[in-house]
Design a protein around this motif. Structure first.
Motif, mmCIF file in Angstrom:
data_model
loop_
_atom_site.group_PDB
_atom_site.id
_atom_site.type_symbol
_atom_site.label_atom_id
_atom_site.label_comp_id
_atom_site.label_asym_id
_atom_site.label_seq_id
_atom_site.Cartn_x
_atom_site.Cartn_y
_atom_site.Cartn_z
ATOM 1 N N ALA A 188 23.315 58.455 96.437
ATOM 2 C CA ALA A 188 23.307 59.904 96.650
ATOM 3 C C ALA A 188 24.182 60.609 95.623
ATOM 4 O O ALA A 188 23.906 61.739 95.224
ATOM 5 N N GLU A 189 25.264 59.937 95.183
ATOM 6 C CA GLU A 189 26.185 60.548 94.229
ATOM 7 C C GLU A 189 25.560 60.638 92.829
ATOM 8 O O GLU A 189 25.630 61.664 92.164
ATOM 9 N N ARG A 190 24.937 59.553 92.395
ATOM 10 C CA ARG A 190 24.374 59.510 91.043
ATOM 11 C C ARG A 190 22.909 59.917 90.991
ATOM 12 O O ARG A 190 22.355 60.124 89.917
ATOM 13 N N GLY A 191 22.284 60.018 92.146
ATOM 14 C CA GLY A 191 20.881 60.378 92.201
ATOM 15 C C GLY A 191 19.987 59.155 92.288
ATOM 16 O O GLY A 191 20.319 58.084 91.768
ATOM 17 N N TYR A 192 18.888 59.322 92.988
ATOM 18 C CA TYR A 192 17.931 58.241 93.152
ATOM 19 C C TYR A 192 16.826 58.335 92.107
ATOM 20 O O TYR A 192 16.515 59.407 91.608
ATOM 21 N N VAL A 193 16.249 57.185 91.791
ATOM 22 C CA VAL A 193 14.988 57.174 91.061
ATOM 23 C C VAL A 193 13.939 56.582 92.001
ATOM 24 O O VAL A 193 14.235 55.695 92.802
ATOM 25 N N TYR A 194 12.752 57.122 91.915
ATOM 26 C CA TYR A 194 11.646 56.678 92.755
ATOM 27 C C TYR A 194 10.660 55.898 91.892
ATOM 28 O O TYR A 194 10.313 56.326 90.789
ATOM 29 N N GLU A 195 10.216 54.757 92.407
ATOM 30 C CA GLU A 195 9.294 53.922 91.651
ATOM 31 C C GLU A 195 8.256 53.318 92.583
ATOM 32 O O GLU A 195 8.463 53.206 93.794
ATOM 33 N N LEU A 196 7.133 52.932 92.007
ATOM 34 C CA LEU A 196 6.062 52.328 92.785
ATOM 35 C C LEU A 196 6.454 50.935 93.249
ATOM 36 O O LEU A 196 7.055 50.167 92.506
ATOM 37 N N THR A 197 6.106 50.618 94.471
ATOM 38 C CA THR A 197 6.229 49.255 94.978
ATOM 39 C C THR A 197 4.952 48.490 94.618
ATOM 40 O O THR A 197 4.046 49.033 93.974
ATOM 41 N N GLU A 198 4.850 47.267 95.061
ATOM 42 C CA GLU A 198 3.613 46.507 94.848
ATOM 43 C C GLU A 198 2.440 47.216 95.522
ATOM 44 O O GLU A 198 1.338 47.295 94.953
#
Length: 226
Positions: free
Chosen positions: A79-89
């Protein structure tokens, strides 16, 4: 996956059918566009917000939460540095259906409206969806696309293709254009030859590679490279 109670609260088609179940999961407005944004690599929340103009912060947060719950996306970071969102399988398994929809939809795309938003990677998704390396089964080479301020490449390797952000290691062809022209070429509203003639597309590299790239993408003839 979504719990039974949460699932009952959601709107759904209430049909015992695979297509209906898929649309219950990812058929809501913006959902597949979020998947599209993650197809070229992990994206941050603010990047998604920028490249999905009109979605609204609350709606984006809601869609991301649902996609993570479904197991289509996962987030990394803090939460502090920010999330990245990526595709799962499971998310990656949507790649071909999304590319198929993009390919089908390109026939519906007309000239670019004055008030339309266009991003370079949207055009590259069209290129990826059009690419069929079986048209040149004995070829192994890379093509680089410089679109506005972004760079992408397409690797053709004996009947298969791999598309990614970033420069090619040793491109046989470099194509330089703008995002709107990139999409117009993909939709067929502008041929590569016309774009070269208009000064909207510059090609450099092996002339034979230009022809092979055009064949892989199913495009008409293009002008000679510089």
């Amino acid at each position: 996956m979504t719990t039974g109670a949460a699932k009952r609260r959601e709107r759904n088609y209430r049909q015992y059918c695979g297509l209906a179940a898929a649309l219950d999961a990812v058929g809501e407005r913006w959902t597949l566009l979020i998947v599209r944004e993650c197809m070229l690599g992990p994206r941050r929340y603010n990047e998604l917000l920028t490249d999905l103009p009109g979605i609204g912060t609350n709606l984006l947060a809601d869609r991301l939460k649902k996609l993570c719950t479904l197991g289509v996306l996962r987030h990394r970071g803090s939460a502090e540095r920010g999330y990245v969102y990526e595709l799962t399988e499971a998310g990656e398994s949507l790649r071909e259906p999304v590319k198929g929809l993009a390919r089908w939809g390109m026939a519906l795309v007309d000239e670019v409206p004055e008030d339309a938003v266009v991003r370079p990677h949207w055009g590259f998704l069209a290129i990826e969806s059009m690419a069929d390396a079986t048209r040149c089964p004995n070829v192994r080479e890379e093509y680089e696309f410089r679109v506005d301020d972004e760079v992408f490449h397409l690797l053709v390797d004996h009947g298969t293709t791999t598309a990614a952000r970033g420069a090619a290691r040793g491109p046989a062809l470099v194509a330089t254009t703008d995002a709107a022209t990139f999409v117009r070429i993909g939709s067929g509203t502008c041929t590569p030859f016309d774009a070269v003639g208009e000064g909207k597309l510059a090609l450099s590299g092996d002339p034979e590679a230009v022809l092979r790239c055009s064949t892989v993408l199913g495009l008409g003839a293009v002008g000679a490279p510089d």
